[in-house]
Design an enzyme around this catalytic site. Structure first.
Site, PDB file in Angstrom:
ATOM      1  CE  LYS A 189      -4.401  -1.528   0.505  1.00 28.46           C
ATOM      2  NZ  LYS A 189      -4.858  -2.358   1.617  1.00 28.46           N
ATOM      3  CE  LYS A 193      -5.045  -9.555  -3.961  1.00 30.07           C
ATOM      4  NZ  LYS A 193      -5.610  -9.523  -2.662  1.00 30.07           N
ATOM      5  CE  LYS A 221     -13.914  -6.263  -2.003  1.00 29.52           C
ATOM      6  NZ  LYS A 221     -12.954  -6.031  -0.920  1.00 29.52           N
TER       7      LYS A 221
HETATM    8  P1  TYM Z   1     -11.126  -8.305   1.013  1.00 31.25           P
HETATM    9  O1  TYM Z   1     -12.301  -7.424   1.121  1.00 31.25           O
HETATM   10  O2  TYM Z   1      -9.968  -7.841   0.197  1.00 31.25           O
HETATM   11  O3  TYM Z   1     -11.545  -9.715   0.468  1.00 31.25           O
HETATM   12  C1  TYM Z   1     -12.639 -10.438   1.026  1.00 31.25           C
HETATM   13  C2  TYM Z   1     -12.325 -11.926   0.988  1.00 31.25           C
HETATM   14  O4  TYM Z   1     -12.066 -12.346  -0.350  1.00 31.25           O
HETATM   15  C3  TYM Z   1     -10.798 -13.016  -0.419  1.00 31.25           C
HETATM   16  N1  TYM Z   1     -10.160 -12.693  -1.730  1.00 31.25           N
HETATM   17  C4  TYM Z   1      -9.675 -13.620  -2.568  1.00 31.25           C
HETATM   18  N2  TYM Z   1      -9.630 -14.960  -2.480  1.00 31.25           N
HETATM   19  C5  TYM Z   1      -9.096 -15.616  -3.539  1.00 31.25           C
HETATM   20  N3  TYM Z   1      -8.623 -15.011  -4.663  1.00 31.25           N
HETATM   21  C6  TYM Z   1      -8.651 -13.658  -4.785  1.00 31.25           C
HETATM   22  N4  TYM Z   1      -8.244 -13.084  -5.908  1.00 31.25           N
HETATM   23  C7  TYM Z   1      -9.195 -12.905  -3.698  1.00 31.25           C
HETATM   24  N5  TYM Z   1      -9.393 -11.573  -3.480  1.00 31.25           N
HETATM   25  C8  TYM Z   1      -9.977 -11.468  -2.263  1.00 31.25           C
HETATM   26  C9  TYM Z   1      -9.996 -12.466   0.749  1.00 31.25           C
HETATM   27  O5  TYM Z   1      -8.977 -13.354   1.149  1.00 31.25           O
HETATM   28  C10 TYM Z   1     -11.065 -12.295   1.810  1.00 31.25           C
HETATM   29  O6  TYM Z   1     -11.304 -13.503   2.482  1.00 31.25           O
HETATM   30  N6  TYM Z   1      -8.844  -7.524   5.389  1.00 31.25           N
HETATM   31  C11 TYM Z   1      -9.914  -8.241   4.743  1.00 31.25           C
HETATM   32  C12 TYM Z   1     -11.287  -7.937   5.354  1.00 31.25           C
HETATM   33  C13 TYM Z   1     -11.347  -8.200   6.807  1.00 31.25           C
HETATM   34  C14 TYM Z   1     -11.402  -9.476   7.456  1.00 31.25           C
HETATM   35  C15 TYM Z   1     -11.477  -9.177   8.847  1.00 31.25           C
HETATM   36  C16 TYM Z   1     -11.393 -10.798   7.008  1.00 31.25           C
HETATM   37  C17 TYM Z   1     -11.401  -7.250   7.775  1.00 31.25           C
HETATM   38  N7  TYM Z   1     -11.457  -7.838   8.980  1.00 31.25           N
HETATM   39  C18 TYM Z   1     -11.538 -10.214   9.778  1.00 31.25           C
HETATM   40  C19 TYM Z   1     -11.453 -11.819   7.943  1.00 31.25           C
HETATM   41  C20 TYM Z   1     -11.527 -11.529   9.322  1.00 31.25           C
HETATM   42  C21 TYM Z   1      -9.986  -7.811   3.292  1.00 31.25           C
HETATM   43  O7  TYM Z   1      -9.572  -6.740   2.938  1.00 31.25           O
HETATM   44  O8  TYM Z   1     -10.614  -8.699   2.482  1.00 31.25           O
END
Ligand code: TYM
Length: 332
Positions: A113, A195, A198
């Site tokens: 980041k 990957k 969003k």
């Molecule tokens: P975020 O919002 O980026 O993604 C949400 C979930 O999707 C999974 N993910 C993927 N899995 C496989 N391939 C990909 N290309 C891919 N892109 C995203 C992520 O691993 C995630 O499970 N920090 C976290 C949000 C969060 C969170 C938490 C998760 C905040 N607090 C507590 C678990 C527990 C995040 O930014 O995920």
């Protein structure tokens, strides 16, 4: 026997994609029957990148709608917004006193980041893993279904739990990444660069909101090559990724047919992608249409949020009360 506790969240920073679905949501749906689940929209986390206040509500409601449209049942799980549970930022503050600058600066997602946005290296970004640990520990969760990109954050959550217990007495269980298959899923972008995401690789990421034609177009443009030259050749990552997707959305016979053609060196990528595109449309369209319908019904979504917040606060307030006592904030 009481059910094991599960927590996971999705940041409300854009449109959900196949990575979110196969890396996370699909597992939420499988777990909702047999676990005590807390799933939430991480709207506080999204503030690290300063979204326009006008967009916040729409983003949160869309993530909510897309989760429900994918099959999550708000009656079976607690489905809520992070900002509706004030016990989370309270625990975040407590954990911040146990998190060290040096370890936070070493986190790869933080370094990435900083590299991408050198003008916005705010403290929230640095302590992102601490807030995430608070999200998980507030319910004393033991299982956390997430994609591969979140593994390091989970390791930090475990460290903070252990540190808290060491200082104040045994209180938090150690949370672990949960996965159904042997690998945590990582869905790559269709151009083979990084990957699905969003906000990046948008032309090579399939979103749950994409129209049929757009899905087809993106898949037909997916990176391939001139094909294997020897039988049973190892697949390059970008081809493997297309097979992973096919396995998720197509009939098993279809996938094994194309795997055979690959192994025998007579795979025709045009046909392969056409089949994948067709099956992907069949998979995404009902989710997309249902999510669009749900987004029209704000009253319903508001009701879900309220119900979820109530369930989440019931568990969160118990944890905060216990943590305060252990720390010594116990004056009355
Ligand atoms: P975020 O919002 O980026 O993604 C949400 C979930 O999707 C999974 N993910 C993927 N899995 C496989 N391939 C990909 N290309 C891919 N892109 C995203 C992520 O691993 C995630 O499970 N920090 C976290 C949000 C969060 C969170 C938490 C998760 C905040 N607090 C507590 C678990 C527990 C995040 O930014 O995920």
């Amino acid at each position: 026997m009481s059910k094991e506790i599960v927590v996971s969240g999705i940041r409300s920073t854009g449109y959900l994609h196949l990575g979110n679905y196969f890396g996370a949501i699909q597992n939420y749906i499988k777990m909702q029957e047999n676990y005590n689940c807390y799933f939430f929209v991480a709207d506080y986390h999204s503030l690290t990148t300063h979204p326009d206040p006008k967009d916040l509500k729409g983003n949160v409601f869309r993530v909510l709608a897309e989760n429900i449209a994918s099959g999550l049942d708000p009656e079976k799980v607690a489905l809520y917004a992070q900002s509706d549970v004030p016990e989370i930022p309270e625990l975040y503050l407590m954990l911040n006193m146990l998190a060290y600058k040096g370890e936070l600066e070493k986190v790869p997602t933080f370094k990435e980041k900083v590299r991408l946005n050198p003008d916005n290296v705010n403290a929230g970004l640095l302590t992102y893993p601490v807030l995430m640990a608070a999200d998980i520990l507030i319910h004393k969760a033991v299982k956390v279904p997430v994609g591969k990109d979140q593994e390091q954050h989970l390791e930090m959550a475990r460290n903070f739990a252990v540190r808290f217990n060491g200082r104040y007495g045994d209180f938090f269980p150690e949370p672990h990444v949960y996965r159904f298959s042997s690998d945590t899923v990582k869905i790559m972008s269709l151009d083979g660069e990084g990957k699905m995401s969003k906000s990046e690789n948008v032309n090579a990421t399939i979103y749950l909101s994409d129209a049929d034609d757009l899905i087809k177009k993106k898949i037909m443009k997916a990176k391939t090559d001139s094909g294997p030259t020897e039988p049973n050749a190892e697949m390059p990552d970008y081809i493997k990724n297309l097979f992973v997707l096919m396995q998720m959305v197509s009939a098993p016979e279809t996938t094994s047919h194309f795997r055979e053609t690959y192994a025998n060196c007579n795979v025709r990528y045009g046909d392969f992608k056409k089949q994948l595109a067709e099956d992907m449309v069949k998979f995404v369209a009902p989710i997309r249409d249902r999510a669009a319908e749900l987004q029209q019904n704000e009253e319903y979504l508001r009701k879900i949020l309220k119900m979820g917040a109530e369930k989440a606060r019931e568990s969160a307030s118990k944890t905060i009360e216990g943590a305060r006592k252990l720390i010594g904030i116990n004056y009355y």
